[in-house]
Design a protein around this motif. Structure first.
Motif, PDB file in Angstrom:
ATOM      1  N   LYS A  90       3.895  19.697   1.318  1.00 46.94           N
ATOM      2  CA  LYS A  90       4.463  18.961   2.450  1.00 46.94           C
ATOM      3  C   LYS A  90       3.996  17.502   2.500  1.00 46.94           C
ATOM      4  CE  LYS A  90       5.054  22.947   5.480  1.00 46.94           C
ATOM      5  NZ  LYS A  90       4.732  23.519   6.789  1.00 46.94           N
ATOM      6  N   THR A  91       3.197  17.098   1.515  1.00 50.45           N
ATOM      7  CA  THR A  91       2.714  15.721   1.485  1.00 50.45           C
ATOM      8  C   THR A  91       3.876  14.772   1.250  1.00 50.45           C
ATOM      9  OG1 THR A  91       0.536  16.368   0.686  1.00 50.45           O
ATOM     10  CG2 THR A  91       1.200  14.087   0.290  1.00 50.45           C
ATOM     11  N   GLN A  92       3.916  13.701   2.034  1.00 43.74           N
ATOM     12  CA  GLN A  92       4.956  12.682   1.911  1.00 43.74           C
ATOM     13  C   GLN A  92       4.298  11.341   1.660  1.00 43.74           C
ATOM     14  OE1 GLN A  92       8.093  12.882   4.830  1.00 43.74           O
ATOM     15  NE2 GLN A  92       7.442  14.942   5.409  1.00 43.74           N
ATOM     16  N   ALA A  93       5.111  10.363   1.292  1.00 45.16           N
ATOM     17  CA  ALA A  93       4.574   9.031   1.012  1.00 45.16           C
ATOM     18  C   ALA A  93       5.420   7.972   1.701  1.00 45.16           C
ATOM     19  CB  ALA A  93       4.535   8.778  -0.481  1.00 45.16           C
ATOM     20  N   LEU A  94       4.765   6.906   2.079  1.00 51.18           N
ATOM     21  CA  LEU A  94       5.462   5.719   2.568  1.00 51.18           C
ATOM     22  C   LEU A  94       4.762   4.505   1.988  1.00 51.18           C
ATOM     23  CD1 LEU A  94       3.755   4.126   4.994  1.00 51.18           C
ATOM     24  CD2 LEU A  94       4.517   6.068   6.321  1.00 51.18           C
ATOM     25  N   TYR A  95       5.467   3.399   2.023  1.00 53.03           N
ATOM     26  CA  TYR A  95       4.949   2.148   1.462  1.00 53.03           C
ATOM     27  C   TYR A  95       4.972   1.111   2.568  1.00 53.03           C
ATOM     28  CZ  TYR A  95       6.076   4.821  -2.647  1.00 53.03           C
ATOM     29  OH  TYR A  95       6.152   5.835  -3.580  1.00 53.03           O
ATOM     30  N   ILE A  96       3.890   0.359   2.660  1.00 50.07           N
ATOM     31  CA  ILE A  96       3.773  -0.617   3.733  1.00 50.07           C
ATOM     32  C   ILE A  96       3.117  -1.887   3.188  1.00 50.07           C
ATOM     33  CG2 ILE A  96       1.565   0.318   4.521  1.00 50.07           C
ATOM     34  CD1 ILE A  96       2.524  -0.216   7.398  1.00 50.07           C
ATOM     35  N   GLU A  97       3.613  -3.019   3.645  1.00 47.80           N
ATOM     36  CA  GLU A  97       3.038  -4.298   3.244  1.00 47.80           C
ATOM     37  C   GLU A  97       2.055  -4.739   4.317  1.00 47.80           C
ATOM     38  OE1 GLU A  97       4.436  -8.625   1.528  1.00 47.80           O
ATOM     39  OE2 GLU A  97       5.915  -7.307   2.451  1.00 47.80           O
ATOM     40  N   SER A  98       0.851  -5.120   3.881  1.00 46.69           N
ATOM     41  CA  SER A  98      -0.175  -5.521   4.825  1.00 46.69           C
ATOM     42  C   SER A  98      -1.252  -6.322   4.095  1.00 46.69           C
ATOM     43  CB  SER A  98      -0.794  -4.293   5.479  1.00 46.69           C
ATOM     44  OG  SER A  98      -1.692  -4.670   6.477  1.00 46.69           O
ATOM     45  N   ASP A  99      -2.153  -6.902   4.881  1.00 51.07           N
ATOM     46  CA  ASP A  99      -3.249  -7.679   4.311  1.00 51.07           C
ATOM     47  C   ASP A  99      -4.446  -6.811   3.927  1.00 51.07           C
ATOM     48  OD1 ASP A  99      -1.835 -10.065   4.664  1.00 51.07           O
ATOM     49  OD2 ASP A  99      -2.587 -10.297   6.708  1.00 51.07           O
ATOM     50  N   SER A 100      -4.593  -5.652   4.590  1.00 51.96           N
ATOM     51  CA  SER A 100      -5.777  -4.827   4.331  1.00 51.96           C
ATOM     52  C   SER A 100      -5.514  -3.358   4.649  1.00 51.96           C
ATOM     53  CB  SER A 100      -6.951  -5.306   5.179  1.00 51.96           C
ATOM     54  OG  SER A 100      -6.718  -5.011   6.541  1.00 51.96           O
ATOM     55  N   ILE A 101      -6.349  -2.518   4.093  1.00 49.35           N
ATOM     56  CA  ILE A 101      -6.282  -1.082   4.385  1.00 49.35           C
ATOM     57  C   ILE A 101      -6.572  -0.836   5.860  1.00 49.35           C
ATOM     58  CG2 ILE A 101      -7.483   1.109   4.008  1.00 49.35           C
ATOM     59  CD1 ILE A 101      -7.628   0.432   1.064  1.00 49.35           C
ATOM     60  N   ILE A 102      -7.480  -1.608   6.419  1.00 51.60           N
ATOM     61  CA  ILE A 102      -7.819  -1.458   7.844  1.00 51.60           C
ATOM     62  C   ILE A 102      -6.587  -1.689   8.705  1.00 51.60           C
ATOM     63  CG2 ILE A 102      -9.186  -2.426   9.741  1.00 51.60           C
ATOM     64  CD1 ILE A 102     -11.365  -3.010   7.594  1.00 51.60           C
ATOM     65  N   ASP A 103      -5.817  -2.728   8.388  1.00 54.31           N
ATOM     66  CA  ASP A 103      -4.598  -3.019   9.142  1.00 54.31           C
ATOM     67  C   ASP A 103      -3.564  -1.910   8.960  1.00 54.31           C
ATOM     68  OD1 ASP A 103      -2.924  -4.739  10.792  1.00 54.31           O
ATOM     69  OD2 ASP A 103      -1.745  -5.028   8.953  1.00 54.31           O
ATOM     70  N   VAL A 104      -3.438  -1.387   7.760  1.00 55.21           N
ATOM     71  CA  VAL A 104      -2.501  -0.275   7.510  1.00 55.21           C
ATOM     72  C   VAL A 104      -2.881   0.918   8.378  1.00 55.21           C
ATOM     73  CG1 VAL A 104      -1.717   1.416   5.807  1.00 55.21           C
ATOM     74  CG2 VAL A 104      -1.929  -0.992   5.166  1.00 55.21           C
ATOM     75  N   PHE A 119       0.841  -1.192   0.000  1.00 56.19           N
ATOM     76  CA  PHE A 119       0.000   0.000   0.000  1.00 56.19           C
ATOM     77  C   PHE A 119       0.878   1.243   0.000  1.00 56.19           C
ATOM     78  CE2 PHE A 119      -2.551  -3.310   1.851  1.00 56.19           C
ATOM     79  CZ  PHE A 119      -3.816  -3.085   1.324  1.00 56.19           C
ATOM     80  N   LYS A 120       0.435   2.255  -0.722  1.00 64.18           N
ATOM     81  CA  LYS A 120       1.094   3.570  -0.699  1.00 64.18           C
ATOM     82  C   LYS A 120       0.235   4.474   0.172  1.00 64.18           C
ATOM     83  CE  LYS A 120       2.666   7.390  -3.581  1.00 64.18           C
ATOM     84  NZ  LYS A 120       2.820   7.877  -4.976  1.00 64.18           N
ATOM     85  N   VAL A 121       0.882   5.109   1.136  1.00 62.07           N
ATOM     86  CA  VAL A 121       0.189   6.007   2.059  1.00 62.07           C
ATOM     87  C   VAL A 121       0.733   7.412   1.849  1.00 62.07           C
ATOM     88  CG1 VAL A 121      -0.255   6.543   4.483  1.00 62.07           C
ATOM     89  CG2 VAL A 121       0.000   4.148   3.760  1.00 62.07           C
ATOM     90  N   LEU A 154      -1.049  12.650   9.816  1.00 62.07           N
ATOM     91  CA  LEU A 154      -2.379  12.894   9.274  1.00 62.07           C
ATOM     92  C   LEU A 154      -2.427  12.160   7.940  1.00 62.07           C
ATOM     93  CD1 LEU A 154      -5.127  14.330   9.122  1.00 62.07           C
ATOM     94  CD2 LEU A 154      -3.942  16.234   8.038  1.00 62.07           C
ATOM     95  N   VAL A 155      -3.108  11.042   7.897  1.00 58.74           N
ATOM     96  CA  VAL A 155      -3.171  10.229   6.689  1.00 58.74           C
ATOM     97  C   VAL A 155      -4.129  10.869   5.700  1.00 58.74           C
ATOM     98  CG1 VAL A 155      -3.785   7.973   5.746  1.00 58.74           C
ATOM     99  CG2 VAL A 155      -2.613   8.130   7.949  1.00 58.74           C
ATOM    100  N   GLU A 156      -3.633  11.106   4.482  1.00 57.70           N
ATOM    101  CA  GLU A 156      -4.469  11.699   3.437  1.00 57.70           C
ATOM    102  C   GLU A 156      -5.124  10.629   2.576  1.00 57.70           C
ATOM    103  OE1 GLU A 156      -1.969  14.336   1.217  1.00 57.70           O
ATOM    104  OE2 GLU A 156      -1.861  15.785   2.840  1.00 57.70           O
ATOM    105  N   HIS A 157      -4.347   9.593   2.219  1.00 56.24           N
ATOM    106  CA  HIS A 157      -4.871   8.584   1.295  1.00 56.24           C
ATOM    107  C   HIS A 157      -4.079   7.292   1.445  1.00 56.24           C
ATOM    108  CE1 HIS A 157      -6.995   7.224  -2.250  1.00 56.24           C
ATOM    109  NE2 HIS A 157      -5.864   6.865  -2.816  1.00 56.24           N
ATOM    110  N   ILE A 158      -4.768   6.170   1.337  1.00 53.56           N
ATOM    111  CA  ILE A 158      -4.134   4.856   1.327  1.00 53.56           C
ATOM    112  C   ILE A 158      -4.574   4.165   0.047  1.00 53.56           C
ATOM    113  CG2 ILE A 158      -3.894   2.625   2.460  1.00 53.56           C
ATOM    114  CD1 ILE A 158      -4.656   4.026   5.099  1.00 53.56           C
ATOM    115  N   GLN A 159      -3.595   3.727  -0.746  1.00 53.77           N
ATOM    116  CA  GLN A 159      -3.887   3.134  -2.043  1.00 53.77           C
ATOM    117  C   GLN A 159      -3.198   1.783  -2.178  1.00 53.77           C
ATOM    118  OE1 GLN A 159      -2.337   5.480  -5.250  1.00 53.77           O
ATOM    119  NE2 GLN A 159      -3.222   4.181  -6.825  1.00 53.77           N
ATOM    120  N   ALA A 160      -3.954   0.761  -2.538  1.00 57.79           N
ATOM    121  CA  ALA A 160      -3.375  -0.546  -2.839  1.00 57.79           C
ATOM    122  C   ALA A 160      -2.720  -0.452  -4.211  1.00 57.79           C
ATOM    123  CB  ALA A 160      -4.458  -1.617  -2.839  1.00 57.79           C
TER     124      ALA A 160
END
Length: 72
Positions: free
Chosen positions: A19-33, A3-5, A44-50
């Motif tokens: 000032k928006t930044q991005a990180l990448y995380i491996e997970s099973d679901s958006i809920i878990d992320v 997921f890209k956050v 402050l999370v703006e968007h989570i994208q698989a």
């Protein structure tokens, strides 16, 4: 799945596009992320994208690409 956050570092300030930044995380679901971010960051999370395979391949070309892992 990867997921890209996109986020702002400080949740108590108004979001500013530059000032928006991005990180990448491996997970099973958006809920878990979202739960991992809530427990481990003040962001402050703006968007989570698989990311599908093509988008992931594109993102991996960036020198800034790395997976974020939180201690459990």
């Amino acid at each position: 799945m990867i997921f890209k956050v996109t986020y702002q570092e400080k949740a108590n300030e108004a979001p500013v596009r530059e000032k928006t930044q991005a990180l990448y995380i491996e997970s099973d679901s958006i809920i878990d992320v979202r739960q991992q971010l809530r427990e481990n960051t003040p962001y402050l999370v703006e968007h989570i994208q698989a990311l599908d395979e093509a988008h992931l391949a594109y993102e991996q070309k960036s020198p800034d690409f790395h997976l974020t892992e939180f201690d459990k």
